[in-house]
Design a protein around this motif. Structure first.
Motif, short mmCIF file in Angstrom:
data_model
loop_
_atom_site.label_atom_id
_atom_site.label_comp_id
_atom_site.label_asym_id
_atom_site.label_seq_id
_atom_site.Cartn_x
_atom_site.Cartn_y
_atom_site.Cartn_z
N ALA A 24 -21.87 -0.22 22.09
CA ALA A 24 -22.12 0.20 23.47
C ALA A 24 -23.04 1.41 23.62
O ALA A 24 -23.70 1.56 24.65
N LEU A 25 -23.09 2.29 22.62
CA LEU A 25 -23.89 3.51 22.76
C LEU A 25 -25.35 3.24 23.13
O LEU A 25 -25.89 3.91 24.03
N PRO A 26 -26.03 2.29 22.47
CA PRO A 26 -27.43 2.03 22.86
C PRO A 26 -27.56 1.60 24.32
O PRO A 26 -28.52 1.98 25.00
N MET A 27 -26.59 0.83 24.81
CA MET A 27 -26.62 0.38 26.20
C MET A 27 -26.34 1.53 27.16
O MET A 27 -26.85 1.57 28.28
N MET A 28 -25.52 2.49 26.72
CA MET A 28 -25.26 3.68 27.53
C MET A 28 -26.51 4.53 27.64
O MET A 28 -26.88 5.01 28.72
#
Length: 325
Positions: A211-215
């Motif tokens: 999820a971090l890249p999407m955040m």
């Protein structure tokens, strides 16, 4: 001592020494080829990302290839069954999480593997925190906002569940916050994130690894982290417990072999893994995923931890009101 007894004792001692020598010789010749590192989730998931970082350096130290083998599906059961039936020769290892070894026994009425008897614990690797995310364009700026919106539209919102952490966290939030949100099963975290971004799913408790890249791209917005304390990797995002008192949940990650894995191989893998996790570059790569390195010191320590976590997650699932499938 009677002659027969002496002979029987001598035979037993020779047999034991012979077995020990064979085991030692086998361990010294290991590995004799590539090592298959089975991962129970799809490529792009947090566990997959951790496995690929560790596999590269572990292979360098063992002077062989460590190949990541993604066997996703059935809430990690497919991969767990595969490893449980594998030959215990050290060429099949399992990097898994609380899904297969802590939660599944309480989530499923019947499992085709035993998380304790069918595996050899080698080492805990660390923890991968999760965060509750919504679509990046959502009007909910806080978890309180989301809860209020969900209460105003009972049964209209849905949440994704590709793993046990997402399921148990979401059901616990539902119970404590008193909201009616419908669970939708997914095979993998990337698929779940795609549907959050597309608007088909309104809430997802996602692993930071995926999820971090999407955040960062602002495609999803984090409203809270599952850990009791804030995370350095997500400054400004409060713990879910700040809106839902008492909430505290995270996912552990560890390495296993099939049951019966020879002790010298267990010790060798544990030693080499400890060295890999102590490398600054590896720690930085894992930190970029939001992963927190927390290795167990010995296989015995990890075995105790696994047993304790099985008890802990069984209690969490019962308190969340989740019935076995």
């Amino acid at each position: 001592m009677p002659l027969v007894t002496r002979r029987a004792l001598a035979a037993c001692l020779l047999a034991a020494l012979g077995t020990s020598a064979l085991t030692s010789a086998f361990a010294q010749s290991w590995p004799s080829g590539p090592i298959n590192l089975v991962v129970p989730f799809a490529a792009g998931s947090g566990t997959d990302a951790v496995a690929r970082i560790v596999a590269k350096r572990l292979g360098d130290r063992l002077k062989t290839q460590v190949l990541v083998d993604n066997r996703a599906g059935a809430s990690a059961q497919i991969a767990a069954q595969y490893v449980a039936k594998a030959k215990p020769d050290g060429h099949t290892l399992f990097m898994t999480t609380n899904t297969s070894h802590s939660a599944n026994p309480a989530l499923f009425a019947s499992l085709k593997y035993d998380p304790i008897k069918d595996f050899t614990p080698i080492a805990r690797v660390g923890e991968l925190p999760f965060a509750l995310v919504v679509n990046g364009t959502s009007t909910a700026r806080t978890l309180g906002d989301f809860i209020a919106q969900a209460k105003a539209q009972p049964g209209k919102f849905s949440y994704a569940t590709p793993n046990s952490t997402s399921l148990v966290a979401s059901e616990t939030i539902k119970r404590i916050a008193g909201i009616d949100v419908v669970g939708v099963p997914y095979k993998s975290s990337p698929q779940a994130l795609t549907d959050v971004i597309g608007g088909q799913i309104q809430m997802y408790v996602a692993d930071l690894g995926s999820a971090l890249p999407m955040m960062k791209a602002e495609k999803v917005r984090a409203l809270g982290v599952t850990t009791r304390a804030p995370l350095k990797s997500l400054p400004g995002v409060p713990p879910i417990a700040s809106a839902i008192p008492g909430f505290d949940l995270t996912s552990w990650n560890g390495l296993f072999g099939p049951a019966g894995l020879p002790a010298p191989i267990v010790e060798r893998v544990n030693t080499e893994l400890q060295a890999v996790l102590a490398e600054k570059e590896v720690q930085e790569q894992l930190a970029a995923l939001g992963f927190e390195v927390w290795p167990s010191k010995t296989p015995a320590e990890f075995a105790t931890y696994v047993q304790d976590q099985l008890t802990h997650w069984t209690d969490l699932i019962k308190r969340a009101g989740i019935r076995p499938e």
